[in-house]
Design a protein around this motif. Structure first.
Motif, mmCIF file in Angstrom:
data_model
loop_
_atom_site.group_PDB
_atom_site.id
_atom_site.type_symbol
_atom_site.label_atom_id
_atom_site.label_comp_id
_atom_site.label_asym_id
_atom_site.label_seq_id
_atom_site.Cartn_x
_atom_site.Cartn_y
_atom_site.Cartn_z
ATOM 1 N N ILE A 1 0.596 -1.105 -0.331
ATOM 2 C CA ILE A 1 -0.592 0.204 -0.514
ATOM 3 C C ILE A 1 0.859 1.374 0.251
ATOM 4 O O ILE A 1 0.592 2.573 -0.893
ATOM 5 C CB ILE A 1 -0.647 0.055 1.070
ATOM 6 N N ALA A 2 1.984 1.684 0.693
ATOM 7 C CA ALA A 2 2.399 2.440 1.053
ATOM 8 C C ALA A 2 3.974 1.730 1.618
ATOM 9 O O ALA A 2 4.170 0.517 2.349
ATOM 10 C CB ALA A 2 2.269 3.384 1.482
ATOM 11 N N ASP A 3 5.059 2.732 1.399
ATOM 12 C CA ASP A 3 6.348 2.294 2.204
ATOM 13 C C ASP A 3 6.771 3.221 3.380
ATOM 14 O O ASP A 3 7.929 2.379 4.235
ATOM 15 C CB ASP A 3 7.368 1.855 0.807
ATOM 16 N N THR A 4 5.681 3.689 3.209
ATOM 17 C CA THR A 4 6.116 4.958 4.309
ATOM 18 C C THR A 4 5.253 5.966 4.973
ATOM 19 O O THR A 4 4.511 6.165 4.455
ATOM 20 C CB THR A 4 7.566 6.214 3.650
ATOM 21 N N PRO B 1 -0.153 17.948 -3.052
ATOM 22 C CA PRO B 1 0.292 17.348 -2.908
ATOM 23 C C PRO B 1 0.520 16.191 -1.583
ATOM 24 O O PRO B 1 1.107 15.756 -0.399
ATOM 25 C CB PRO B 1 -0.244 16.391 -3.830
ATOM 26 N N LYS B 2 1.696 17.000 -1.173
ATOM 27 C CA LYS B 2 2.901 16.455 -0.340
ATOM 28 C C LYS B 2 2.655 17.307 1.051
ATOM 29 O O LYS B 2 3.198 16.477 2.570
ATOM 30 C CB LYS B 2 4.246 17.288 -0.712
ATOM 31 N N ALA B 3 1.769 18.098 1.364
ATOM 32 C CA ALA B 3 1.173 18.706 2.512
ATOM 33 C C ALA B 3 0.015 18.180 3.066
ATOM 34 O O ALA B 3 -0.505 18.256 4.031
ATOM 35 C CB ALA B 3 0.873 20.345 1.863
ATOM 36 N N LYS B 4 -1.244 17.595 2.342
ATOM 37 C CA LYS B 4 -2.241 16.887 2.447
ATOM 38 C C LYS B 4 -2.262 15.371 3.500
ATOM 39 O O LYS B 4 -1.118 14.860 3.305
ATOM 40 C CB LYS B 4 -2.309 15.528 1.262
ATOM 41 N N ARG B 5 -2.867 15.812 4.746
ATOM 42 C CA ARG B 5 -2.499 14.323 5.743
ATOM 43 C C ARG B 5 -3.936 14.966 5.971
ATOM 44 O O ARG B 5 -4.629 15.620 6.069
ATOM 45 C CB ARG B 5 -0.993 15.341 6.728
ATOM 46 N N ILE B 6 -4.062 13.836 7.354
ATOM 47 C CA ILE B 6 -4.603 13.744 8.214
ATOM 48 C C ILE B 6 -4.580 14.041 9.896
ATOM 49 O O ILE B 6 -3.484 13.593 9.662
ATOM 50 C CB ILE B 6 -5.898 12.732 8.061
ATOM 51 N N GLU B 7 -5.662 14.211 10.451
ATOM 52 C CA GLU B 7 -5.199 15.539 11.924
ATOM 53 C C GLU B 7 -6.126 13.996 13.098
ATOM 54 O O GLU B 7 -6.540 14.706 13.094
ATOM 55 C CB GLU B 7 -5.130 16.674 11.936
ATOM 56 N N LEU C 1 0.906 9.080 4.199
ATOM 57 C CA LEU C 1 1.150 7.513 3.957
ATOM 58 C C LEU C 1 1.755 8.214 2.934
ATOM 59 O O LEU C 1 1.492 9.163 1.768
ATOM 60 C CB LEU C 1 0.390 6.535 3.382
ATOM 61 N N TRP C 2 2.936 7.586 2.042
ATOM 62 C CA TRP C 2 3.740 7.374 1.035
ATOM 63 C C TRP C 2 4.025 6.527 0.177
ATOM 64 O O TRP C 2 4.596 5.202 0.731
ATOM 65 C CB TRP C 2 4.748 8.543 0.925
ATOM 66 N N LYS C 3 4.840 6.157 -1.054
ATOM 67 C CA LYS C 3 5.680 5.244 -1.967
ATOM 68 C C LYS C 3 6.082 5.919 -2.700
ATOM 69 O O LYS C 3 5.844 6.635 -3.501
ATOM 70 C CB LYS C 3 4.315 4.323 -2.415
ATOM 71 N N ASP C 4 7.196 5.308 -2.630
ATOM 72 C CA ASP C 4 8.012 5.527 -3.652
ATOM 73 C C ASP C 4 8.878 7.392 -3.833
ATOM 74 O O ASP C 4 9.175 7.765 -4.246
ATOM 75 C CB ASP C 4 7.940 5.122 -5.390
ATOM 76 N N GLY C 5 8.304 8.358 -2.847
ATOM 77 C CA GLY C 5 8.862 9.030 -2.348
ATOM 78 C C GLY C 5 7.663 9.686 -3.049
ATOM 79 O O GLY C 5 7.609 11.453 -2.987
ATOM 80 N N ASP C 6 6.222 9.617 -2.999
ATOM 81 C CA ASP C 6 5.234 10.741 -3.794
ATOM 82 C C ASP C 6 4.098 10.617 -2.376
ATOM 83 O O ASP C 6 3.785 8.949 -2.008
ATOM 84 C CB ASP C 6 4.620 9.511 -5.030
ATOM 85 N N PRO C 7 3.553 11.071 -2.118
ATOM 86 C CA PRO C 7 2.142 11.411 -1.083
ATOM 87 C C PRO C 7 1.193 11.086 -1.890
ATOM 88 O O PRO C 7 1.053 11.073 -3.189
ATOM 89 C CB PRO C 7 2.051 13.398 -1.042
ATOM 90 N N LEU C 8 -0.364 10.044 -0.472
ATOM 91 C CA LEU C 8 -1.110 9.322 -1.343
ATOM 92 C C LEU C 8 -1.992 9.933 -0.583
ATOM 93 O O LEU C 8 -3.009 9.151 -1.008
ATOM 94 C CB LEU C 8 -0.902 7.778 -1.124
ATOM 95 N N PHE C 9 -1.807 10.626 0.111
ATOM 96 C CA PHE C 9 -3.369 11.685 0.635
ATOM 97 C C PHE C 9 -4.117 12.125 -0.124
ATOM 98 O O PHE C 9 -5.743 12.712 0.242
ATOM 99 C CB PHE C 9 -3.056 11.395 2.290
ATOM 100 N N TYR C 10 -3.258 12.878 -1.453
ATOM 101 C CA TYR C 10 -4.041 14.041 -1.721
ATOM 102 C C TYR C 10 -4.913 13.575 -2.984
ATOM 103 O O TYR C 10 -4.859 12.732 -3.909
ATOM 104 C CB TYR C 10 -2.615 14.692 -2.698
ATOM 105 N N GLY C 11 -6.162 14.233 -2.891
ATOM 106 C CA GLY C 11 -6.976 14.125 -4.041
ATOM 107 C C GLY C 11 -7.394 15.112 -4.560
ATOM 108 O O GLY C 11 -8.399 15.038 -4.161
ATOM 109 N N GLU C 12 -7.391 15.481 -5.796
ATOM 110 C CA GLU C 12 -7.841 17.305 -5.903
ATOM 111 C C GLU C 12 -9.596 16.861 -6.194
ATOM 112 O O GLU C 12 -9.933 18.298 -5.947
ATOM 113 C CB GLU C 12 -7.940 17.383 -7.660
ATOM 114 N N SER C 13 -10.598 16.176 -6.521
ATOM 115 C CA SER C 13 -11.187 16.206 -6.610
ATOM 116 C C SER C 13 -12.499 15.521 -6.018
ATOM 117 O O SER C 13 -13.633 15.902 -4.648
ATOM 118 C CB SER C 13 -12.415 15.477 -7.704
ATOM 119 N N GLY C 14 -11.852 14.691 -4.353
ATOM 120 C CA GLY C 14 -12.355 14.660 -3.531
ATOM 121 C C GLY C 14 -12.511 15.533 -2.425
ATOM 122 O O GLY C 14 -11.834 16.410 -1.574
ATOM 123 N N TYR C 15 -13.051 14.681 -1.112
ATOM 124 C CA TYR C 15 -13.827 15.920 0.076
ATOM 125 C C TYR C 15 -12.441 16.347 0.766
ATOM 126 O O TYR C 15 -11.622 15.233 0.900
ATOM 127 C CB TYR C 15 -15.274 15.451 0.730
#
Length: 473
Positions: free
Chosen positions: A122-125, A355-361, A276-290
């Motif tokens: 799913i992710a590596d970091t 995208p790199k700043a997207k996270r949940i709190e 979560l990130w994978k291969d240096g890419d952030p995975l939590f950002y989605g432009e059209s998502g809530y």
């Protein structure tokens, strides 16, 4: 600070370090240490260090007491408080006969969680940034004898001292009740103390983002620092608490990370920012998502909300934790998520379009938690959500405490006590044992000892407030 043992050895020689402080965490997050002279460093890095596990709370019995510490060169810092130049090395724990990880080693749980994350594909970091709040008092007195039970807190900036007349004067400028968020001096009497703590943190390697007075008028503080990977975020939190406490003592103050030291005043939380990130890419950002969230981030939220009650004994492990988790304050007791709502237990910070700043709190945890257990528990709950595509209920952007009673009644809440949270963990823990991250042995030990040492002990001790309520019955 270092990436291998050779760098540690060279640093010790170059900086004329005299002692090595080998540290590890007990089951509950209290750091322990043993000190060796530098001539023992190479052998300790290569072969580890033996210690008595039966003397450490939550570890082993006398008949199986021998355990071994394995120092981690990537987790080191120079202790700013020791008179002799001392390098601290954090360690994990193994069985000395098999070299297998010790199942009750909290730091080992973090290491297994990171390995499990990579194994899922799913992710590596996992990056995590905690925000631990704390109270800075001038003095603290307490006693819990059967015939003499009390607590007395002294804070020069608290509103309750406005009528005091000590040493012939009172200079005023007290912070009004629950109005401690970011006032300037002279109401904020701890700005120089915070600056000194920040300097000590920076000299130890922390990258500080900001520091300020928090809502609690009797000295509540917050100092934010940058995120790290799961294991090192847990390491960093223990270093942070060590530096904050010792610097305060050095300056004649005292610090507590208790979630709720004062009735009616704001409690101290530890909001955790996760991505979560994978291969240096952030995975939590989605432009059209809530809230700009990806499907993965939404499922991660679904998993955390689904298992929030079960991970509560790790994220909020003390009896005192549940004095903070009550409706009416910003304490998050409602199992919903929102882009802005601070009364929700899970919030999506406004981070722009990066995208790199997207996270949940996740706003539930508090700083009484052992981070080596709390952080993996959050990760494992979220990963279960991703693996099973758990959809959370619709987000709520309204103040949950202003909802009509019939509407608020339908929102699921966190358990209101440690005892009920432990029951939830008993009933829902399979997601934690995936990849053997949390072993059955650790879970059973945690539940049984929490019940015996805390829940039952508090149950049999009369509280001073009971005398005010019932003495004349």
């Amino acid at each position: 600070m270092f990436s291998n043992s050779s760098q540690v050895i060279n640093f010790v020689k170059e900086k004329n370090i005299r002692f090595i402080d080998v540290r590890f965490s007990d089951l509950y997050g209290t750091m322990q240490h043993m000190t060796i002279p530098t001539n023992m460093l190479e052998d300790t890095l290569e072969n580890g260090m033996m210690f008595d596990g039966s003397s450490i709370k939550g570890f082993t019995e006398v008949h199986e007491s021998d355990m071994k510490l394995i120092p981690d060169p990537t987790a080191a810092f120079v202790d700013p408080f020791r008179k002799e130049p001392t390098l601290v090395l954090y360690s994990s724990i193994v069985d000395p006969f098999t070299n297998e990880p010790f199942s009750r080693d909290p730091r080992g749980v973090c290491q297994k969680a990171e390995a499990y994350l990579k194994s899922t594909g799913i992710a590596d970091t996992c990056f995590l940034a905690p925000e631990p709040e704390f109270y800075l008092f001038d003095s603290i007195q307490y006693r819990a004898d059967p015939h003499d039970t009390f607590v007395k807190i002294i804070s020069d900036e608290a509103s309750w001292t406005a009528g005091d007349y000590e040493e012939g004067h009172n200079l005023g400028d007290k912070i009004p009740f629950q109005q401690g968020y970011a006032p300037v001096s002279p109401m904020d009497k701890n700005a120089d103390i915070r600056d000194a703590i920040v300097r000590a943190l920076q000299e130890t390697g922390f990258e500080i983002e900001r520091a300020h007075h928090e809502v609690g008028s009797a000295g509540q503080q917050e100092i934010n620092y940058t995120y790290s990977t799961l294991l090192h975020a847990a390491d960093n939190l223990t270093v942070f608490k060590y530096i904050v406490k010792n610097k305060a003592i050095e300056l004649g103050k005292t610090v507590t990370f208790m979630p709720k030291p004062l009735c009616g005043q704001a409690g101290s939380g530890m909001h955790c920012h996760v991505s979560l990130w994978k291969d240096g890419d952030p995975l939590f950002y989605g432009e059209s998502g809530y809230g700009g969230l990806s499907d993965m981030a939404r499922w991660f939220i679904g998993g955390v909300l689904r298992h929030a009650a079960a991970i509560l004994p790790f994220t909020n492990p003390s009896i005192n934790s549940y004095r903070r988790l009550v409706p009416g304050f910003e304490a998050p007791v409602n199992l919903v998520y929102s882009a802005r709502n601070r009364s929700a237990c899970l919030r999506i910070p406004i981070t722009g379009t990066s995208p790199k700043a997207k996270r949940i709190e996740y706003r539930v945890p508090d700083p009484s938690a052992n981070p080596y257990l709390a952080f993996p528990a959050i990760l494992m709950a979220g990963l279960d959500g991703v693996r099973n595509r758990i959809e959370p209920a619709d987000p709520i952007d309204k103040d949950l405490y202003e909802l009509p009673p019939e509407e608020y009644r339908d929102i699921e809440k966190l358990p209101p006590s440690l005892d009920l949270a432990l029951k939830a963990l008993e009933e829902d823990n399979e997601f934690l044992t995936e990849g053997d991250v949390f072993t059955t042995d650790l879970l059973e030990t945690w539940i049984s000892q929490k019940r015996a040492d805390e829940v039952q002990q508090l149950f049999i001790h009369p509280h001073p407030f009971e005398f005010e309520m019932y003495y004349n019955c």
